[in-house]
Scaffold this motif. Structure first.
Motif, mmCIF file in Angstrom:
data_model
loop_
_atom_site.group_PDB
_atom_site.id
_atom_site.type_symbol
_atom_site.label_atom_id
_atom_site.label_comp_id
_atom_site.label_asym_id
_atom_site.label_seq_id
_atom_site.Cartn_x
_atom_site.Cartn_y
_atom_site.Cartn_z
ATOM 1 N N GLU A 1 6.653 7.141 -6.871
ATOM 2 C CA GLU A 1 5.362 7.496 -5.833
ATOM 3 C C GLU A 1 5.574 5.308 -6.297
ATOM 4 O O GLU A 1 4.872 4.983 -6.915
ATOM 5 N N LEU A 2 5.259 5.380 -4.490
ATOM 6 C CA LEU A 2 5.246 3.775 -4.233
ATOM 7 C C LEU A 2 4.278 3.062 -4.183
ATOM 8 O O LEU A 2 2.922 3.661 -4.403
ATOM 9 N N PRO A 3 4.218 1.764 -5.187
ATOM 10 C CA PRO A 3 2.967 0.797 -5.611
ATOM 11 C C PRO A 3 2.156 1.053 -4.101
ATOM 12 O O PRO A 3 2.761 1.050 -2.834
ATOM 13 N N SER A 4 0.757 0.996 -4.324
ATOM 14 C CA SER A 4 -0.169 1.042 -2.825
ATOM 15 C C SER A 4 0.379 -0.314 -2.383
ATOM 16 O O SER A 4 0.313 -0.267 -1.125
ATOM 17 N N ASP A 5 0.833 -1.366 -2.820
ATOM 18 C CA ASP A 5 0.858 -2.787 -1.853
ATOM 19 C C ASP A 5 1.796 -2.462 -1.420
ATOM 20 O O ASP A 5 2.226 -2.718 -0.219
ATOM 21 N N VAL A 6 2.996 -1.688 -2.327
ATOM 22 C CA VAL A 6 4.490 -1.449 -1.144
ATOM 23 C C VAL A 6 4.308 0.028 -0.382
ATOM 24 O O VAL A 6 4.872 -0.814 1.420
#
Lengths: 219, 302
Positions: B21-26
């Motif tokens: 899961e991509l971090p939200s900032d990324v």
């Protein structure tokens, strides 16, 4: 800023290729084209190359009619006794530079897929032996996993491990991969690098780096 | 008291979250880059990568098959208590790395440096690696970073010592030149997050660069205003280079530049860069008593 790839004319024709590739197939793709493979492809990484080329082991399977090599170590798990891909994306080709020229000659390769590009020696051999190199334009393991119809064969798991083992895969619409070095010796990334060199002058200016800047020599 | 069961479950979910899961900032950085991209090929590159990341989340696949080095960054509350003592933390973490490797969430990438053979479980000398910090309170905050080989091995990591007379132009030139080489032909999977370490000893400097690259969310800035300005300046300049995603040419060459510094000997200045892949993976969990929750920001330098 000079930008490469601004419109489609700069880079791409979409080409579907059936494997094994013919010399004619190879000649028709040019640096900047985007290709997809259909048929059999196989994977390798450095341990196989080292065993075969440096240490003189026999190849554990026939590469005849298998002339598309993917530099890749897929993640595979066994589900109901069948090997199933979990994730895969081509790996950096430049680190195999020592072996690539020999693999093209010995294994009769017509296309190699890997991340990034290849070095000068490989480029020369690709031109001489009519072969191209292509790279992924992004990182899309799920798309590649979904393009695998069947795991045909795998060898030497015991000897070199799951990642380094050569996997023969049957694929459909396996791609997209951009041809970065074609069989004529042209390189897509060279064009980008030339543009970046020119853009660098502006970047230096923005940062106030003097044109004649030199590091003090400390060691 | 944090039970071993909770600790194990928290670490296992954190490893899986980091890998899939991509971090939200990324994710936000991808969306912004897609919106701003002028090159059509670059836009296709960003879209295909971002779509694949979304699919990975839905199908339980991986963001990138190279899950690289298993790295743990752990903040220990001074009053945190773990069943069986603090040392259990590393034992449980290793057990979970092994379990996640066997289940296909991590690729068995870690091998002996000379024989090049591994046990297939990502466990070996100094691996996984643990970095600790203490902070007030009774919780544990664990960040797991699967650090990709591309960004770590092919030019994304550099070190050099500058003379005081080379500052500040030398710092900037070092970052620009190193990044051009590393990002060329997409070796380090740009647009990267570039961590820059300035000062300290060689190891302090490299650590700062690494932690700046892998632990600071995109959009964060150094607390020091001058350094924050330099971060913005370097990001703008790199994005003027036209390297583009995967080095194929494009408007976004870097997602972010993060600088961290340490005081340094008056005689010279170590500088280092460490790049993180465009698919910059990390997940942070906070464990307190019998509960755990995920955090967006590791808050490592906080």
């Amino acid at each position: 800023m000079i930008l490469i790839g601004l419109d489609r004319r700069d880079y791409m024709d979409l080409i579907n290729l059936n494997t094994p590739l013919t010399d004619e197939d190879v000649r028709k793709v040019k640096a900047g084209d985007v290709v997809y493979f259909n048929g059999e492809v196989w994977t390798c990484r450095s341990l196989l190359q080292k065993k075969i080329i440096d240490e003189g082991f026999e190849m554990p399977f026939s590469t005849e009619k298998r002339n598309v090599l993917i530099h890749m170590g897929p993640i595979m798990v066994k589900k109901n006794e069948k090997w199933t891909p979990v994730s895969m994306s081509p790996t950096t080709s430049i680190r195999f530079e020592k072996w690539i020229p020999e693999t093209i000659k010995r294994w009769g390769l017509k296309a190699i897929v890997g991340k990034g590009t290849v070095g000068e020696k490989s480029r020369a051999v690709m031109k001489e032996y009519n072969c191209f190199h292509a790279c992924p334009i992004g990182v899309y393991p799920q798309k590649l996993v979904d393009s695998v119809i069947e795991v045909v064969e795998v060898h030497w798991i015991e000897k070199i491990g799951l990642i380094e083992a050569p996997w023969v895969l049957r694929v459909r619409d396996f791609g997209p991969f951009m041809v970065d070095v074609d069989s004529y010796g042209d390189s897509y990334f060279e064009k980008v690098e030339d543009a970046v060199e020119k853009n660098k002058i502006k970047a230096y200016e923005m940062l106030g780096i003097p044109r004649n800047f030199e590091y003090s020599s400390l060691y | 008291m944090i039970s071993l069961e909770i600790l194990g479950e928290a670490i296992r979910s954190t490893i899986i979250k980091a890998a899939s899961e991509l971090p939200s900032d990324v994710a936000h950085a991808f969306e912004k880059a897609i919106e701003n991209e002028k090159s059509q090929l670059a836009a296709e590159s960003l879209i295909s990568t971002f779509e694949s990341c979304k699919q990975a989340r839905e199908k339980g696949g991986l963001l990138c098959p190279d899950t690289g080095w298993p790295l743990f960054f752990i903040k220990i509350g001074t009053n945190a208590k773990i069943e069986g003592g603090l040392l259990e933390l590393e034992r449980v973490a290793k057990e979970k790395v092994k379990e996640c490797t066997q289940k296909g969430y991590l690729r068995p990438t870690m091998v002996h440096p000379i024989t090049r053979i591994g046990k297939g479980d990502n466990i070996g000398d100094h691996i996984p690696h643990f970095t600790y910090k203490f902070f007030p309170g009774e919780s544990l905050e664990i960040t797991f970073v699967p650090k990709g080989g591309g960004s770590e091995l092919f030019g994304g990591t550099r070190y050099r010592v500058l003379a005081p007379s080379d500052i500040p132009a030398g710092i900037k030139k070092f970052v620009i030149d190193a990044y051009i080489q590393a990002a060329s032909a997409g070796k380090i999977c740009p647009p990267s997050i570039v961590g820059v370490g300035i000062g300290g000893t060689s190891d302090i400097c490299m650590n700062l660069a690494k932690e700046a690259a892998v632990l600071r969310p995109i959009g964060s800035h150094n607390r020091d205003e001058e350094i924050a300005k330099l971060e913005i300046e370097l990001k703008r300049a790199i994005n003027e280079l036209g390297i583009g995603p995967m080095g194929i040419g494009g408007s976004t060459s870097v997602f972010s530049v993060h600088i961290e510094y340490a005081y340094v000997h008056t005689a010279g200045l170590p500088v280092a860069i460490n790049a993180n892949c465009a698919i910059a993976r990390r997940a942070t969990v906070r464990i307190r008593e019998s509960e755990f929750e995920f955090l967006d920001d590791p808050n490592w330098f906080g």
